[in-house]
Motif scaffolding. Sequence first.
Motif, mmCIF file in Angstrom:
data_model
loop_
_atom_site.group_PDB
_atom_site.id
_atom_site.type_symbol
_atom_site.label_atom_id
_atom_site.label_comp_id
_atom_site.label_asym_id
_atom_site.label_seq_id
_atom_site.Cartn_x
_atom_site.Cartn_y
_atom_site.Cartn_z
ATOM 1 N N ARG A 1 2.813 5.959 12.078
ATOM 2 C CA ARG A 1 3.100 7.206 12.762
ATOM 3 C C ARG A 1 2.179 7.213 13.984
ATOM 4 O O ARG A 1 0.968 7.109 13.834
ATOM 5 C CB ARG A 1 2.816 8.382 11.829
ATOM 6 C CG ARG A 1 3.405 9.698 12.224
ATOM 7 C CD ARG A 1 3.221 10.719 11.109
ATOM 8 N NE ARG A 1 4.120 10.512 9.994
ATOM 9 C CZ ARG A 1 5.409 10.894 9.997
ATOM 10 N NH1 ARG A 1 5.920 11.523 11.036
ATOM 11 N NH2 ARG A 1 6.173 10.647 8.951
ATOM 12 N N ALA B 1 4.731 0.340 1.144
ATOM 13 C CA ALA B 1 5.103 -0.685 2.130
ATOM 14 C C ALA B 1 4.532 -2.008 1.669
ATOM 15 O O ALA B 1 3.506 -2.047 0.981
ATOM 16 C CB ALA B 1 4.531 -0.318 3.496
ATOM 17 N N VAL B 2 5.192 -3.090 2.030
ATOM 18 C CA VAL B 2 4.616 -4.410 1.763
ATOM 19 C C VAL B 2 4.651 -5.237 3.034
ATOM 20 O O VAL B 2 5.600 -5.183 3.812
ATOM 21 C CB VAL B 2 5.360 -5.175 0.642
ATOM 22 C CG1 VAL B 2 5.177 -4.512 -0.700
ATOM 23 C CG2 VAL B 2 6.833 -5.347 0.956
ATOM 24 N N GLU C 1 9.033 -2.971 7.489
ATOM 25 C CA GLU C 1 8.041 -2.379 6.599
ATOM 26 C C GLU C 1 7.015 -1.574 7.379
ATOM 27 O O GLU C 1 6.706 -0.433 7.058
ATOM 28 C CB GLU C 1 7.306 -3.489 5.828
ATOM 29 C CG GLU C 1 8.169 -4.224 4.826
ATOM 30 C CD GLU C 1 8.516 -3.358 3.626
ATOM 31 O OE1 GLU C 1 7.688 -2.508 3.254
ATOM 32 O OE2 GLU C 1 9.619 -3.527 3.068
ATOM 33 N N ILE C 2 6.477 -2.201 8.406
ATOM 34 C CA ILE C 2 5.406 -1.574 9.156
ATOM 35 C C ILE C 2 5.934 -0.365 9.925
ATOM 36 O O ILE C 2 5.302 0.688 9.965
ATOM 37 C CB ILE C 2 4.775 -2.615 10.099
ATOM 38 C CG1 ILE C 2 4.009 -3.625 9.252
ATOM 39 C CG2 ILE C 2 3.844 -1.965 11.104
ATOM 40 C CD1 ILE C 2 3.765 -4.915 9.963
ATOM 41 N N ARG D 1 8.001 -5.679 -5.148
ATOM 42 C CA ARG D 1 8.233 -4.229 -5.147
ATOM 43 C C ARG D 1 9.596 -3.901 -5.736
ATOM 44 O O ARG D 1 10.571 -4.599 -5.477
ATOM 45 C CB ARG D 1 8.173 -3.699 -3.717
ATOM 46 C CG ARG D 1 8.540 -2.210 -3.614
ATOM 47 C CD ARG D 1 8.497 -1.745 -2.176
ATOM 48 N NE ARG D 1 9.395 -2.523 -1.350
ATOM 49 C CZ ARG D 1 9.398 -2.537 -0.028
ATOM 50 N NH1 ARG D 1 8.515 -1.809 0.637
ATOM 51 N NH2 ARG D 1 10.244 -3.275 0.641
ATOM 52 N N TRP E 1 0.836 -1.208 0.000
ATOM 53 C CA TRP E 1 0.000 0.000 0.000
ATOM 54 C C TRP E 1 0.868 1.253 0.000
ATOM 55 O O TRP E 1 2.010 1.243 0.424
ATOM 56 C CB TRP E 1 -0.954 -0.006 1.204
ATOM 57 C CG TRP E 1 -0.297 0.223 2.536
ATOM 58 C CD1 TRP E 1 -0.196 1.397 3.230
ATOM 59 C CD2 TRP E 1 0.358 -0.774 3.359
ATOM 60 N NE1 TRP E 1 0.472 1.200 4.413
ATOM 61 C CE2 TRP E 1 0.825 -0.116 4.528
ATOM 62 C CE3 TRP E 1 0.603 -2.149 3.224
ATOM 63 C CZ2 TRP E 1 1.517 -0.781 5.551
ATOM 64 C CZ3 TRP E 1 1.296 -2.813 4.244
ATOM 65 C CH2 TRP E 1 1.736 -2.129 5.377
ATOM 66 N N SER F 1 8.106 1.614 9.136
ATOM 67 C CA SER F 1 8.338 2.777 8.277
ATOM 68 C C SER F 1 7.026 3.416 7.815
ATOM 69 O O SER F 1 7.048 4.411 7.106
ATOM 70 C CB SER F 1 9.175 2.375 7.064
ATOM 71 O OG SER F 1 8.421 1.531 6.212
ATOM 72 N N HIS F 2 5.891 2.845 8.222
ATOM 73 C CA HIS F 2 4.602 3.424 7.821
ATOM 74 C C HIS F 2 3.662 3.701 8.990
ATOM 75 O O HIS F 2 2.541 4.163 8.770
ATOM 76 C CB HIS F 2 3.898 2.517 6.797
ATOM 77 C CG HIS F 2 4.399 2.744 5.412
ATOM 78 N ND1 HIS F 2 5.633 2.328 4.996
ATOM 79 C CD2 HIS F 2 3.842 3.390 4.343
ATOM 80 C CE1 HIS F 2 5.807 2.673 3.723
ATOM 81 N NE2 HIS F 2 4.745 3.308 3.315
#
Lengths: 279, 279, 279, 279
Positions: C78, B56-57, C72-73, B103, B48, C75-76
């Motif tokens: 907040r 991100a994956v 991954e998570i 990705r 997404w 970095s997304h």
Amino acid sequence: MCRWLAYSGDPILAEDLLFRPVHSLIDQSLHSRMGATTTNGDGFGIGWYGDDPAPAVFKATEPAWNDRNLHEIASHIRTRLLFAHIRASTGTPVQRSNCHPFRFDQWLFMHNGAITGFHEIKRDLMLAIDPSLFPDVEGSTDSETLFFLALTFGLMDDPPGAVERAVGLVEDVGHRHGIEHPIQMTVATSDGSSIWAFRYSSAGRSRSLFYSTDVVALRQLHPEVPVLRTLSDEARLVVSEPLGDLEGAWNEVPESSWGVVRAGDDELHPFRLTPTGAT
Amino acid sequence: MCRWLAYSGDPILAEDLLFRPVHSLIDQSLHSRMGATTTNGDGFGIGWYGDDPAPAVFKATEPAWNDRNLHEIASHIRTRLLFAHIRASTGTPVQRSNCHPFRFDQWLFMHNGAITGFHEIKRDLMLAIDPSLFPDVEGSTDSETLFFLALTFGLMDDPPGAVERAVGLVEDVGHRHGIEHPIQMTVATSDGSSIWAFRYSSAGRSRSLFYSTDVVALRQLHPEVPVLRTLSDEARLVVSEPLGDLEGAWNEVPESSWGVVRAGDDELHPFRLTPTGAT
Amino acid sequence: MCRWLAYSGDPILAEDLLFRPVHSLIDQSLHSRMGATTTNGDGFGIGWYGDDPAPAVFKATEPAWNDRNLHEIASHIRTRLLFAHIRASTGTPVQRSNCHPFRFDQWLFMHNGAITGFHEIKRDLMLAIDPSLFPDVEGSTDSETLFFLALTFGLMDDPPGAVERAVGLVEDVGHRHGIEHPIQMTVATSDGSSIWAFRYSSAGRSRSLFYSTDVVALRQLHPEVPVLRTLSDEARLVVSEPLGDLEGAWNEVPESSWGVVRAGDDELHPFRLTPTGAT
Amino acid sequence: MCRWLAYSGDPILAEDLLFRPVHSLIDQSLHSRMGATTTNGDGFGIGWYGDDPAPAVFKATEPAWNDRNLHEIASHIRTRLLFAHIRASTGTPVQRSNCHPFRFDQWLFMHNGAITGFHEIKRDLMLAIDPSLFPDVEGSTDSETLFFLALTFGLMDDPPGAVERAVGLVEDVGHRHGIEHPIQMTVATSDGSSIWAFRYSSAGRSRSLFYSTDVVALRQLHPEVPVLRTLSDEARLVVSEPLGDLEGAWNEVPESSWGVVRAGDDELHPFRLTPTGAT
């Protein structure tokens, strides 16, 4: 909501039981013909007896059909008594400690079915577990609780009686909580020499359970089937769903029954609920 | 042999797409109605776009239906562009690096289908990958190879042309190896603002692919369906299998076509094989 | 035997807390400087608050240092309130349900330390859990039991008092079983707006616990450190081990204390065992 | 950056090799004394020979120290030739296909060390793999590539020569890319009857490698150590790090050497780079 298989007989390669048959247990994990759930992809386990009295267990949370380690191990385990189980979770987490077969000392135990309303009656059931056994419960399933209740009620001395008493307790506790049909089960347990198998449900509509026909008779019936020549005379399978379509090979265990597979004559008896006096 | 979904529109909670619909992608992972395989339990992935240009994956090897982390994350990701994929392996290992979406930089790519005889032609296909991209291939699937071929042939500049050239190469190499129908695919790819979707197979019998009807029109058709009021006018879904049974909601992408979903008008074009000159 | 971190302040990217600092929690998972165990490779978890009152949790059994999904998570995500925990098992299985932080409704809870002789006193402790909460215990750790005892003793109304009473019960039950020093702990818990942190051990030799200095003061002390300019004035960290070596940045929580981090003034108090009357 | 062990001798229970020794391989996975990395928590694997010519392999991505299945299997595998490996990744993903030992037909192969600049020279190395072997590469490590190069250069006919030629190629390709010291390695490989072990590095500073002293001599030296009485006269271990501190038990393999362990006399030879003619 699971599927299982128990084998007793001359030592045989695990993969010959798990992967070779036409409608093998691993096939069933993807497409069961008879189960309440068609996919059994929430973990699996095998338990087997070798030289030690205590069995080994190999259990994992992947679907059995794509676990490469299972293929590897199955091709190198030769055993005279094997349990195998594929799981379809009824809500509890998919984790190794919730996979069957469960082990205690030299005993194995596996279950297909469910305790109705387990979330509500879990505490009462766990309180009935012998305090010295209580801390050894590792997972969170109804099945493992049933195993520890059976251990509490004397599984090691009188397996059929202990399972009858454990189920009796589940019925009692369930009814007290207003649950009409507290249990649904097929169960197999072993001490490494005999296998006891049970079929029972409160509603009298238990999941399927089959045992294999005597190999000597089967060989006369089907002289054309080569695998039958490799099986020993004493070889016996108990399964939740027949492997393959060989006519005359499978016999349904009657509703509310238990049987024992062992050296000498096998037996089949009615399953009788025993009042536990626990209520 | 997989299933996938791509969403573009106003930011929406991932779980509203993945878990809420009646015949959701997670349902499909257990019981697909239209797929070649009924169980998609060999891993899954979502990708997404958030504030960053790079997506991100989140990918894992468990079946999607019992991954608790997927539930957790889906309930906290709000995104304007989501890819989701559930995998049924055609032979390559079940490992994270083989899960879709793949990705590269800010691009996502996912695939349903297979390259026929991939084991035989893998080396020739991988040699056609740009040497500077070659070491970034992490897994072992035909799908990731197709992605890197598309990158090699200019995916970042001309997505439809690059995919056409990549597929052209697969056809050429396959035919040279005596493979009659080298490829079968539906594909989605995105740079974070547009989604390109492709439906093609050498044999002209491609797996299913659908796009959702314009939300404005759908709202007029079904004023009684509340979820349509929450979707933005620009919201668009491309899916391997319809979610739910709402009449008029889904349109089949024609055989041998590609389309693009983006701000402004969407488009639908024929898919044309381009000679690659590689042979 | 674990390590943990709790953050409260303006929304910050999780990776800035988990991966960026010189001696980050992920570094610590491989090489702790101060922990009793130098490797924390038996699973990890993060919990964070977003728009909902209930937090999300992401937990896995891999070592944190090689979990790509965590990268991954992180970095997304907040978030204004984050818990992170890396586990070194003291014997219970490495499974998701044994990873911290634990969650109940909108509460998070994590623990470093151990209940001595947990195997022996587990049943007595679990019997003290409120029967309505009992079935929600999912794993098998001493830490989760402590959390459910705190919930039983009123965590949602009076967090410090509830933890004091829960620990008091553990002390009582332990002493009755002849355990001299029943508990060793640092604990963090949150309802999504405040963080309560505890440091206590029966023997008076608790594992380390630190809180970060007021950011305003720290900025004056170190005008040369850029990251301090990006942190909000209210930002506060509580950690089992300092991140980085910035002089003046970390203050040890005194032995047998608890503190609260929240909007307005933070507080620090002595931890007082409360007789539970349970024995 | 890994640790490994190879055993040859009379059939022995795997757990006696993996878990029993004071400084066992599993201990080393948590705290290596001599390795470049102190934690080897990025997966593990064992390979062993039974009745079949082809070995079985059991590999997983968890740290070896907390994998319960490894304990179970190790307590039921009795084997005359065992490989065991614990991994510390140098960057490639932690997935089963990247765990050692690798297998091809009846051959096993495992590696400690690294190919420098592998990302840059991976394509050139993979192009040198025999096209018929190329599609069988399953993972993404430098180690597996080295194995397939050795297979390409005749591992099955002349193991020492094939490894020398494979390493020669890596040196050539590395130097062409401006890499001063392209390889660092200890390697073990077996066909099920002999074990070949290699110690080499471009810089002449190879990782450690030891072989066990002749058991007959060791028994005379240490009549007080009971385990020596249970080992057969032919038993031999090759290890990256000594197990235990028994004086006289371990001999360092000299820099730039290879040896072979087999029925009859073991041998030790210098490792000679062979020009491959590939450049």
